[in-house]
Each structure stands twice: as C-alpha cells, then as structure tokens.
Design a protein around this motif. Structure first.
Motif, PDB file in Angstrom:
ATOM      1  N   CYS A   8     -26.865 -20.329  26.553  1.00 44.17           N
ATOM      2  CA  CYS A   8     -26.745 -21.781  26.368  1.00 44.17           C
ATOM      3  C   CYS A   8     -28.116 -22.446  26.304  1.00 44.17           C
ATOM      4  CB  CYS A   8     -25.914 -22.394  27.490  1.00 44.17           C
ATOM      5  SG  CYS A   8     -24.154 -22.021  27.349  1.00 44.17           S
ATOM      6  N   ILE A   9     -29.089 -21.910  27.036  1.00 42.77           N
ATOM      7  CA  ILE A   9     -30.449 -22.448  26.977  1.00 42.77           C
ATOM      8  C   ILE A   9     -31.076 -22.142  25.618  1.00 42.77           C
ATOM      9  CG2 ILE A   9     -32.796 -22.174  27.903  1.00 42.77           C
ATOM     10  CD1 ILE A   9     -31.425 -21.800  30.679  1.00 42.77           C
ATOM     11  N   LEU A  10     -30.884 -20.911  25.150  1.00 49.74           N
ATOM     12  CA  LEU A  10     -31.469 -20.508  23.870  1.00 49.74           C
ATOM     13  C   LEU A  10     -30.753 -21.129  22.677  1.00 49.74           C
ATOM     14  CD1 LEU A  10     -32.136 -16.739  24.646  1.00 49.74           C
ATOM     15  CD2 LEU A  10     -33.792 -18.609  24.578  1.00 49.74           C
ATOM     16  N   HIS A  11     -29.461 -21.398  22.801  1.00 48.22           N
ATOM     17  CA  HIS A  11     -28.656 -21.979  21.725  1.00 48.22           C
ATOM     18  C   HIS A  11     -27.899 -23.187  22.267  1.00 48.22           C
ATOM     19  CE1 HIS A  11     -29.494 -18.466  19.269  1.00 48.22           C
ATOM     20  NE2 HIS A  11     -29.137 -17.710  20.286  1.00 48.22           N
ATOM     21  N   PRO A  12     -28.528 -24.362  22.286  1.00 49.88           N
ATOM     22  CA  PRO A  12     -27.865 -25.560  22.828  1.00 49.88           C
ATOM     23  C   PRO A  12     -26.529 -25.888  22.150  1.00 49.88           C
ATOM     24  CG  PRO A  12     -30.201 -25.972  22.504  1.00 49.88           C
ATOM     25  CD  PRO A  12     -29.903 -24.636  21.886  1.00 49.88           C
ATOM     26  N   ALA A  13     -26.359 -25.472  20.901  1.00 48.74           N
ATOM     27  CA  ALA A  13     -25.090 -25.724  20.221  1.00 48.74           C
ATOM     28  C   ALA A  13     -23.950 -24.985  20.919  1.00 48.74           C
ATOM     29  CB  ALA A  13     -25.184 -25.308  18.758  1.00 48.74           C
ATOM     30  N   LEU A  14     -24.236 -23.801  21.451  1.00 51.31           N
ATOM     31  CA  LEU A  14     -23.229 -23.051  22.198  1.00 51.31           C
ATOM     32  C   LEU A  14     -22.815 -23.822  23.445  1.00 51.31           C
ATOM     33  CD1 LEU A  14     -21.535 -20.484  22.730  1.00 51.31           C
ATOM     34  CD2 LEU A  14     -23.550 -19.551  23.903  1.00 51.31           C
ATOM     35  N   ALA A  15     -23.800 -24.384  24.131  1.00 50.32           N
ATOM     36  CA  ALA A  15     -23.506 -25.158  25.342  1.00 50.32           C
ATOM     37  C   ALA A  15     -22.608 -26.344  25.015  1.00 50.32           C
ATOM     38  CB  ALA A  15     -24.794 -25.633  25.995  1.00 50.32           C
ATOM     39  N   GLU A  16     -22.906 -27.033  23.937  1.00 52.27           N
ATOM     40  CA  GLU A  16     -22.082 -28.177  23.545  1.00 52.27           C
ATOM     41  C   GLU A  16     -20.680 -27.746  23.118  1.00 52.27           C
ATOM     42  OE1 GLU A  16     -22.657 -31.377  24.012  1.00 52.27           O
ATOM     43  OE2 GLU A  16     -24.476 -30.687  25.009  1.00 52.27           O
ATOM     44  N   ALA A  17     -20.579 -26.567  22.498  1.00 53.22           N
ATOM     45  CA  ALA A  17     -19.276 -26.094  22.032  1.00 53.22           C
ATOM     46  C   ALA A  17     -18.363 -25.702  23.192  1.00 53.22           C
ATOM     47  CB  ALA A  17     -19.457 -24.911  21.082  1.00 53.22           C
ATOM     48  N   ILE A  18     -18.934 -25.085  24.231  1.00 50.87           N
ATOM     49  CA  ILE A  18     -18.084 -24.630  25.341  1.00 50.87           C
ATOM     50  C   ILE A  18     -17.920 -25.681  26.436  1.00 50.87           C
ATOM     51  CG2 ILE A  18     -18.591 -22.193  24.947  1.00 50.87           C
ATOM     52  CD1 ILE A  18     -20.337 -22.285  27.450  1.00 50.87           C
ATOM     53  N   ARG A  19     -18.674 -26.786  26.361  1.00 47.15           N
ATOM     54  CA  ARG A  19     -18.619 -27.809  27.414  1.00 47.15           C
ATOM     55  C   ARG A  19     -17.205 -28.334  27.679  1.00 47.15           C
ATOM     56  NH1 ARG A  19     -22.791 -30.391  29.443  1.00 47.15           N
ATOM     57  NH2 ARG A  19     -24.054 -29.994  27.600  1.00 47.15           N
ATOM     58  N   PRO A  20     -16.430 -28.734  26.664  1.00 49.38           N
ATOM     59  CA  PRO A  20     -15.081 -29.246  26.958  1.00 49.38           C
ATOM     60  C   PRO A  20     -14.172 -28.196  27.622  1.00 49.38           C
ATOM     61  CG  PRO A  20     -15.712 -29.795  24.706  1.00 49.38           C
ATOM     62  CD  PRO A  20     -16.740 -28.862  25.230  1.00 49.38           C
ATOM     63  N   THR A  21     -14.268 -26.962  27.158  1.00 46.12           N
ATOM     64  CA  THR A  21     -13.439 -25.903  27.741  1.00 46.12           C
ATOM     65  C   THR A  21     -13.868 -25.614  29.171  1.00 46.12           C
ATOM     66  OG1 THR A  21     -13.137 -24.952  25.551  1.00 46.12           O
ATOM     67  CG2 THR A  21     -12.652 -23.533  27.428  1.00 46.12           C
ATOM     68  N   ALA A  22     -15.178 -25.542  29.402  1.00 46.10           N
ATOM     69  CA  ALA A  22     -15.686 -25.290  30.752  1.00 46.10           C
ATOM     70  C   ALA A  22     -15.302 -26.419  31.699  1.00 46.10           C
ATOM     71  CB  ALA A  22     -17.196 -25.106  30.716  1.00 46.10           C
ATOM     72  N   SER A  23     -15.370 -27.655  31.219  1.00 44.55           N
ATOM     73  CA  SER A  23     -14.974 -28.798  32.052  1.00 44.55           C
ATOM     74  C   SER A  23     -13.488 -28.731  32.396  1.00 44.55           C
ATOM     75  CB  SER A  23     -15.286 -30.109  31.338  1.00 44.55           C
ATOM     76  OG  SER A  23     -16.675 -30.256  31.173  1.00 44.55           O
ATOM     77  N   GLY A  24     -12.683 -28.326  31.416  1.00 44.69           N
ATOM     78  CA  GLY A  24     -11.253 -28.174  31.673  1.00 44.69           C
ATOM     79  C   GLY A  24     -10.966 -27.105  32.708  1.00 44.69           C
ATOM     80  N   LEU A  25     -11.677 -25.975  32.604  1.00 45.29           N
ATOM     81  CA  LEU A  25     -11.500 -24.910  33.597  1.00 45.29           C
ATOM     82  C   LEU A  25     -11.933 -25.376  34.983  1.00 45.29           C
ATOM     83  CD1 LEU A  25     -12.746 -21.771  31.640  1.00 45.29           C
ATOM     84  CD2 LEU A  25     -10.435 -22.195  32.446  1.00 45.29           C
ATOM     85  N   LEU A  26     -13.049 -26.088  35.052  1.00 47.04           N
ATOM     86  CA  LEU A  26     -13.536 -26.566  36.347  1.00 47.04           C
ATOM     87  C   LEU A  26     -12.601 -27.593  36.972  1.00 47.04           C
ATOM     88  CD1 LEU A  26     -17.364 -26.842  35.699  1.00 47.04           C
ATOM     89  CD2 LEU A  26     -16.180 -25.212  37.166  1.00 47.04           C
TER      90      LEU A  26
END
Length: 126
Positions: A40-58
C-alpha cells in the motif's frame, strides 16, 4: 468487494506460506499484514482500492471473536481447572506490558528532550 477481500486474503496466504517455508518466528498473518502495508505504501492506488473493504471488515471486527468464544465454551472444563493461573498470567503480563511501555515512553521523552519542553509549557515559559 470480493476482489478486494481476495487481495487481502492473498497477502495473508503469502505471509503464511513464507512464514512456514522460511521457518520464521513470525505468524503468517502478521507477515502478510506487513507485506500488505508495504504494498500500500509502494502503490497508493492499492490502498485506496482496498480502503472501503477494509473499513467494512473493521466495522464488523467483533464477528471475528465468535470462534474464540466457541473455543472457550468447548474447553470449559479445562478453563475451570486452569482458570486462576490463566487469569494471573494475563493480568501480570498486562501490568508488565503497561509498565514497560511507560518506561520506554519516559526514556524516549528524556532522550528527545520532550519531557523538559512539556514542563516549561506547564509553567507557561514556552
């Protein structure tokens, strides 16, 4: 969303395989999480793509504790016999962890000079 969950679980799988294959003393999910964070640090687009799913899991994290609760009920007899020792061990290790954290904080504050600046702020001199 399923694609993002697959990516998250894929990193966990890679971490598990790497941990077991290399004989690392680090749990596979932890290694997978580190790899996911680096990705996610190396590819910020990945972080933005998984953010909604990760927030839902959390937001539904409490569901992950259901298997632990089932395990406690399944081993109730063992817990009844060893419960006092477990409680003492948990409370003792928690107290030691808090003390170690406070000590480390005070050492770092002393080394960085933060402790002195805070005292000056409290006295209104800074």
């Amino acid at each position: 969303m399923i694609r993002m969950i697959a990516i998250i679980l894929g990193f966990q799988l890679v971490g598990e395989v790497a941990s077991r294959a290399l004989g690392l003393p680090l749990p596979g999910p932890v290694l997978g999480l580190v790899l996911l964070a680096l990705a996610c640090i190396l590819h910020p687009a990945l972080a933005e793509a998984i953010r909604p799913t990760a927030s839902g899991l959390l937001s539904h994290l409490s569901l992950f504790f259901v298997p632990a609760g089932v395990g406690i009920v399944a081993h109730w007899d063992l817990l009844r016999v060893q419960g006092l020792g477990l409680a003492v061990a948990i409370m003792g290790s928690t107290a030691l962890a808090l003390a170690a954290g406070a000590w480390a904080f005070s050492v770092v504050a002393r080394l960085t000079g933060t402790e002195d600046r805070q005292a000056l702020k409290d006295q209104g001199r800074e």
